[in-house]
Design an enzyme around this catalytic site. Structure first.
Site, PDB file in Angstrom:
ATOM      1  N   LEU A 218      -6.292   4.191   5.410  1.00  0.00           N
ATOM      2  CA  LEU A 218      -5.423   5.136   5.836  1.00  0.00           C
ATOM      3  C   LEU A 218      -4.921   6.018   4.761  1.00  0.00           C
ATOM      4  O   LEU A 218      -4.757   5.271   3.584  1.00  0.00           O
ATOM      5  CB  LEU A 218      -4.278   4.312   6.646  1.00  0.00           C
ATOM      6  CG  LEU A 218      -4.465   3.745   7.896  1.00  0.00           C
ATOM      7  CD1 LEU A 218      -3.337   2.776   8.321  1.00  0.00           C
ATOM      8  CD2 LEU A 218      -5.044   4.457   8.852  1.00  0.00           C
ATOM      9  N   ASP A 219      -4.636   7.214   5.045  1.00  0.00           N
ATOM     10  CA  ASP A 219      -3.899   7.826   3.960  1.00  0.00           C
ATOM     11  C   ASP A 219      -2.685   7.311   3.577  1.00  0.00           C
ATOM     12  O   ASP A 219      -1.812   6.713   4.302  1.00  0.00           O
ATOM     13  CB  ASP A 219      -3.762   9.287   4.554  1.00  0.00           C
ATOM     14  CG  ASP A 219      -5.075   9.925   5.038  1.00  0.00           C
ATOM     15  OD1 ASP A 219      -6.185   9.866   4.367  1.00  0.00           O
ATOM     16  OD2 ASP A 219      -5.027  11.111   5.509  1.00  0.00           O
ATOM     17  N   LYS A 220      -2.068   7.668   2.055  1.00  0.00           N
ATOM     18  CA  LYS A 220      -1.061   7.187   1.803  1.00  0.00           C
ATOM     19  C   LYS A 220       0.054   7.438   2.594  1.00  0.00           C
ATOM     20  O   LYS A 220       0.956   6.290   3.007  1.00  0.00           O
ATOM     21  CB  LYS A 220      -0.958   8.019   0.429  1.00  0.00           C
ATOM     22  CG  LYS A 220       0.744   7.530  -0.129  1.00  0.00           C
ATOM     23  CD  LYS A 220       0.907   8.378  -1.495  1.00  0.00           C
ATOM     24  CE  LYS A 220       2.354   8.000  -2.016  1.00  0.00           C
ATOM     25  NZ  LYS A 220       2.506   8.905  -3.206  1.00  0.00           N
TER      26      LYS A 220
END
Length: 347
Positions: free
Chosen positions: A137-139
């Site tokens: 997942l993106d940051k």
């Protein structure tokens, strides 16, 4: 990088099969894609000779030696970082990742990542490639992720992801008034103008399919739910921006803030201060690598997304009351939105 040589004999009934097809069952702990790459890298010997073509036909009866290379994590420090573990058994863990936590160490984020946390929580994950992380997942995206605790589990999960057999459903808030749900089937690849960004690409992109439905309308925003059929980098962010409805707070694919007219100043300041994409991986479903049973998990939106939705609801109600002359009317804005069933999401 740890290395090990594995040996086996191709069965005679594999006569005429492709090399990668013939040997994949012999080394079932590893995915076919990984075996194909090892073949191309020259890691496979057939009767003492290196074969580099996965499509090459076999006769059956050949002796094979496969040099297995596994990335190790010996140089990545274990760090004590709190984990929200939703589920765990001998094969897998399901983590509810908070916004702001990077998944892998990399440029600009050398440590204090999910991988560092996993290695502290379970040192045995050093024996699993990428500490068992099979997707990301993106940051600044929150929500559910599955982690493999051993190589066979990792191989199973990677295969499920490649076959689009892992169900992932996201909650999001987008800028703009989306009239209805639908499906977007647009390939995604590196942006030709900015290699740090992804973009819809007519040529050179990879298949990307997102199904979305409208959950709630606000004055200038819409709450939606998205089901991924594929899992490309930044897929939901890119697809929604392409449709003209970028995610609220998206610093890369977003547009200028759209502030509704006559919005209370405190609401305006909240919107301007929302500095992460409004995206949460709220539901995850997969086939358990060991038991073969279908398992599902759900995680509620984190507080900041709940607050964003509440602000947009209150703004809409304030505006409607003002239009009706109810400025001083004391109204209860609390609304519960239930999860839709899987059947409500288009296949």
């Amino acid at each position: 990088m740890s290395q090990q040589v594995l040996t086996a004999t191709i069965p005679h009934e594999a006569l005429g099969d492709r090399l990668d097809v013939a040997i994949s069952p012999l080394f079932s702990d590893y995915s076919r894609n990984r075996i194909q790459q090892w073949i191309k890298d020259g890691n496979l010997k057939v009767d003492g000779e290196v074969w580099k073509k996965p499509r090459q036909a076999v006769l059956g009866g050949e002796n094979v030696e496969l040099l297995v290379e596994i990335e190790n994590t010996t140089e990545i420090p274990a760090q004590e970082i709190e984990l929200d573990i939703v589920y765990e058994d001998d094969s897998i863990m399901v983590i509810n990742k908070p916004p702001g936590l990077v998944v892998h160490p990399g440029a600009g984020n050398p440590d204090r990542t999910l991988m560092n946390a996993l290695l502290f929580y379970n040192p045995a994950l050093r024996e699993v490639p990428r500490a068992g992380i099979v997707h990301r997942l993106d940051k600044d995206t929150s929500g559910l992720m599955v982690v493999a605790k051993n190589v066979p589990a990792q191989t199973s999960l990677v295969s499920q992801l490649q076959r689009h057999a892992v169900e992932r459903i996201y909650d999001a808030v987008v800028v703009g008034k989306m009239a209805r749900g639908g499906t977007i089937d647009k390939a995604i690849g590196r942006s030709p103008g900015d290699r740090k960004k992804m973009a819809v690409r007519a040529m050179g992109g990879k298949e990307a399919v997102s199904h979305y439905r409208v959950l709630e309308h606000f004055r200038e925003h819409t709450r939606i739910r998205v089901k991924l059929e594929t899992g490309r980098t930044h897929q939901i962010r890119v697809h929604m921006a392409y449709l003209g409805f970028p995610l609220v707070g998206d610093p890369v694919y977003g547009s200028r803030f759209r502030i509704p007219k006559k919005m209370q100043e405190e609401f305006v300041q909240f919107l301007r201060g929302f500095h992460r994409q409004a995206l949460h991986a709220g539901a995850l479903s997969l086939t358990h690598p060991a038991t073969g049973k279908t398992m599902k998990w759900k995680a509620p939106m984190p507080d900041d997304l709940f607050e964003l939705v509440d602000v947009l609801r209150e703004d809409m109600q304030d505006y409607e009351n003002a239009q009706l002359g109810y400025d001083d009317f004391d109204y209860d804005y609390g609304v519960e939105v239930e999860w839709v069933t899987d059947e409500d999401i288009p296949d």
